[in-house]
Enzyme design. Structure first.
Site, PDB file in Angstrom:
ATOM      1  N   ASP A   1       3.591   8.155   2.232  1.00 34.20           N
ATOM      2  CA  ASP A   1       3.646   7.426   3.501  1.00 34.20           C
ATOM      3  C   ASP A   1       5.117   7.340   3.901  1.00 34.20           C
ATOM      4  O   ASP A   1       5.881   6.524   3.391  1.00 34.20           O
ATOM      5  CB  ASP A   1       3.018   6.038   3.338  1.00 34.20           C
TER       6      ASP A   1
ATOM      7  N   GLU B   1       6.639  -4.197  -2.345  1.00 35.66           N
ATOM      8  CA  GLU B   1       5.769  -3.635  -1.308  1.00 35.66           C
ATOM      9  C   GLU B   1       4.387  -4.179  -1.607  1.00 35.66           C
ATOM     10  O   GLU B   1       3.675  -3.660  -2.448  1.00 35.66           O
ATOM     11  CB  GLU B   1       5.833  -2.112  -1.352  1.00 35.66           C
TER      12      GLU B   1
ATOM     13  N   GLU C   1      -6.093  -8.284  -0.112  1.00 30.44           N
ATOM     14  CA  GLU C   1      -5.665  -8.193  -1.521  1.00 30.44           C
ATOM     15  C   GLU C   1      -4.721  -9.320  -1.930  1.00 30.44           C
ATOM     16  O   GLU C   1      -4.448  -9.495  -3.111  1.00 30.44           O
ATOM     17  CB  GLU C   1      -4.993  -6.861  -1.858  1.00 30.44           C
TER      18      GLU C   1
ATOM     19  N   HIS D   1      -0.443   4.661   6.105  1.00 33.96           N
ATOM     20  CA  HIS D   1      -1.729   4.622   5.391  1.00 33.96           C
ATOM     21  C   HIS D   1      -2.476   3.310   5.629  1.00 33.96           C
ATOM     22  O   HIS D   1      -3.640   3.195   5.287  1.00 33.96           O
ATOM     23  CB  HIS D   1      -1.528   4.872   3.892  1.00 33.96           C
TER      24      HIS D   1
HETATM   25  N1  SAH Z   1       6.297  -0.668  -5.571  1.00 34.76           N
HETATM   26  C1  SAH Z   1       5.446   0.526  -5.635  1.00 34.76           C
HETATM   27  C2  SAH Z   1       3.982   0.165  -5.746  1.00 34.76           C
HETATM   28  C3  SAH Z   1       3.424  -0.723  -4.653  1.00 34.76           C
HETATM   29  S1  SAH Z   1       1.681  -1.018  -4.818  1.00 34.76           S
HETATM   30  C4  SAH Z   1       5.730   1.397  -4.442  1.00 34.76           C
HETATM   31  O1  SAH Z   1       6.355   0.902  -3.502  1.00 34.76           O
HETATM   32  O2  SAH Z   1       5.321   2.545  -4.418  1.00 34.76           O
HETATM   33  C5  SAH Z   1       1.577  -2.611  -5.508  1.00 34.76           C
HETATM   34  C6  SAH Z   1       1.644  -2.630  -7.005  1.00 34.76           C
HETATM   35  O3  SAH Z   1       1.670  -4.006  -7.390  1.00 34.76           O
HETATM   36  C7  SAH Z   1       0.479  -1.992  -7.736  1.00 34.76           C
HETATM   37  O4  SAH Z   1       0.958  -0.998  -8.623  1.00 34.76           O
HETATM   38  C8  SAH Z   1      -0.205  -3.156  -8.482  1.00 34.76           C
HETATM   39  O5  SAH Z   1      -0.681  -2.799  -9.763  1.00 34.76           O
HETATM   40  C9  SAH Z   1       0.926  -4.167  -8.588  1.00 34.76           C
HETATM   41  N2  SAH Z   1       0.540  -5.579  -8.652  1.00 34.76           N
HETATM   42  C10 SAH Z   1      -0.201  -6.267  -7.760  1.00 34.76           C
HETATM   43  N3  SAH Z   1      -0.323  -7.554  -8.106  1.00 34.76           N
HETATM   44  C11 SAH Z   1       0.357  -7.702  -9.267  1.00 34.76           C
HETATM   45  C12 SAH Z   1       0.598  -8.812 -10.144  1.00 34.76           C
HETATM   46  N4  SAH Z   1       0.115 -10.028  -9.886  1.00 34.76           N
HETATM   47  N5  SAH Z   1       1.344  -8.590 -11.270  1.00 34.76           N
HETATM   48  C13 SAH Z   1       1.832  -7.348 -11.550  1.00 34.76           C
HETATM   49  N6  SAH Z   1       1.625  -6.274 -10.752  1.00 34.76           N
HETATM   50  C14 SAH Z   1       0.915  -6.440  -9.632  1.00 34.76           C
END
Ligand code: SAH
Length: 346
Positions: free
Chosen positions: A43, A136, A145, A285
Site C-alpha cells: 500500500d 499503524e 479492530e 487497502h
Molecule cells: N507496523 C506494521 C504492521 C501493522 S499491522 C506495518 O506498518 O507494516 C498491525 C500489527 O499490530 C499486526 O501485526 C498485529 O499483530 C499487531 N497488534 C495488534 N494489536 C496488538 C497488541 N495488542 N499487541 C501486540 N501486537 C498487536
C-alpha cells in the site's frame, strides 16, 4: 493494519494464545501470515506516508528511544533506525515477529532494534519510557479492530511527558453516494433468489457495511469531516461517540448510501504529512466503507441531509463495532421528505 482475515489458521497454531477469546485468537493469527503484511507493505500511500514522516524528520528521531506498537515485519522500526533513532522496541503478538527478527538481522540492525513477541498490554519493555511512539493501527472505518486502544495503552504507560506520537491525528469523513446499480446487485438480489423470497437475508445484508472502492463520480454531497481524534488526548471512552453531521447536496440525484473514510496526519513533522483514504484520492487497502440506507433519498442541489453517526465497540467483542446512522432530508418538497435510522455491525 490490514483487516482482511487471511485464511483460517488453526487454533492450535500458537500456544501463547491459549486463554484468549476465540475472536482474539483469530485476529492475531491473521497477522501470522506474510500475505497480510504484503498487502500493507504494497500500500504505497500508507507505507510512503510513514516513511516520509520518519525520514523527513531526522532531527526529531535522532538519538531517541522509539516504540513501534504492532511492529509486524518491523518496517517502521527500520525506518526509525535509518532516521537516527538510538534504539527501537518493536512489539507484536503475531508469529510474524520471528521473521521480523531475521529481517532486522539481515539488514544489519539487530543491535538497534529489540523485538518482543506478546501483547503490548502484557510485555515488559527494556526501557521504562520511550520518546516516540510509531504505530499503524488503523482499521476499516478507522476504528474496526479497535487497535487504537492498544496505542493509547502504550501512550499512557510508556510515553515520556512531551513525547511524540506518529501519526497523531485521525479524522472520519462522510459523504452521500448514488449507488443504485450496486445496491440492487448486493441488496435487491435478496428479494427473489431462484424463485424464492429471501428477504430475511436482505435485512442482514443491509446491516453489514461494505468495504469497497467508490468512484468519485458517485459522490453526490460535499465530503464532510465528522470526527477528529487527537492521539495525545483521546481516551478509550471517546471511541464511544455520537456526532451530528450535515451533508450539502451537490447535484440532483439519488442517495443510496453514505460512505465513510478517514484521513491521517503526522502533524509534528517539519512539513506536516497527511494522507486520505477517501474516494477523491489514490487507492489504499482501506478503500471506503459503504453504509446502505434502507430507502434511497431523492435529493436536489442545495438541499441538506441532517444526521447522527453513533459508534460503539460491541459489548461482547470489543474489536467489532455497533454503528447507527440516523438521517433526515431537509427539503421543502413534502413529496420527498424522508428520514430513517439504520443499524450496522462490522
Ligand atoms: N507496523 C506494521 C504492521 C501493522 S499491522 C506495518 O506498518 O507494516 C498491525 C500489527 O499490530 C499486526 O501485526 C498485529 O499483530 C499487531 N497488534 C495488534 N494489536 C496488538 C497488541 N495488542 N499487541 C501486540 N501486537 C498487536
Amino acid at each position: 493494519m490490514a483487516n482482511t482475515v487471511a485464511g483460517q489458521p488453526s487454533l492450535r497454531a500458537n500456544d501463547r494464545l491459549a486463554g484468549m477469546e476465540h475472536s482474539e485468537v483469530h485476529y492475531f493469527n491473521s497477522y501470522n501470515h506474510h500475505g497480510i503484511h504484503e498487502e500493507m507493505l504494497k500500500d504505497e500511500v500508507r507505507t510512503r506516508s510513514y516513511r516520509d514522516a520518519i525520514y523527513q524528520n531526522k532531527h526529531i528521531f535522532k538519538d531517541k528511544v522509539v516504540l513501534d506498537v504492532g511492529c509486524g515485519t518491523a518496517i517502521l522500526s527500520m525506518f526509525a533506525v535509518k532516521a537516527g533513532a538510538k534504539h527501537v522496541i518493536g512489539v507484536d503478538m503475531s508469529t510474524i515477529i520471528e521473521k521480523a527478527r531475521e529481517i532486522v538481522a539481515v539488514n544489519g540492525m539487530a543491535d538497534k532494534i529489540t523485538l518482543l513477541q506478546g501483547k503490548m498490554e502484557e510485555v515488559q519493555l527494556p526501557f521504562p519510557k520511550v520518546d516516540i511512539i510509531v504505530s499503524e493501527w488503523m482499521g476499516y472505518f478507522l476504528l474496526y479492530e479497535s487497535m487504537l486502544d492498544t496505542v493509547l495503552y502504550a501512550r499512557d504507560e510508556y510515553l515520556v511527558p512531551g513525547g511524540l506520537i506518529f501519526p497523531d491525528k485521525a479524522s472520519i469523513h462522510l459523504a452521500g453516494i448514488e449507488d443504485g446499480e450496486y445496491k440492487e446487485e448486493k441488496i435487491g438480489f435478496w428479494d427473489r433468489v431462484w424463485g424464492f423470497d429471501f428477504t430475511p437475508l436482505k435485512r442482514t445484508a443491509l446491516t453489514e457495511p461494505l468495504v469497497d472502492t467508490v468512484e468519485l463520480k458517485a459522490v453526490v454531497t460535499d465530503p464532510t469531516p465528522v470526527l477528529t481524534l487527537d492521539l495525545y488526548t483521546v481516551t478509550r471512552s471517546d471511541l464511544v461517540f455520537s456526532v451530528n453531521f450535515v451533508l450539502n447536496v451537490q447535484r440532483n440525484d439519488f442517495v443510496h448510501a453514505l460512505i465513510a473514510w478517514f484521513d491521517i496526519e503526522f502533524s509534528k513533522c517539519h512539513k506536516p504529512i497527511r494522507f486520505s483514504t477517501g474516494p477523491h484520492t489514490k487507492y489504499t487497502h482501506w478503500k471506503q466503507t459503504v453504509f446502505y440506507l434502507n430507502d434511497a433519498l431523492t435529493v436536489e442541489q442545495g438541499e441538506r441531509i441532517y444526521g447522527t453517526l453513533e459508534n460503539k465497540p460491541n459489548d461482547k467483542n470489543r474489536r467489532d463495532l455497533d454503528i447507527k446512522i440516523a438521517y433526515r432530508l431537509g427539503t421543502e418538497d413534502p413529496g420527498r421528505q424522508a428520514q430513517g435510522k439504520c443499524e450496522y455491525k462490522m
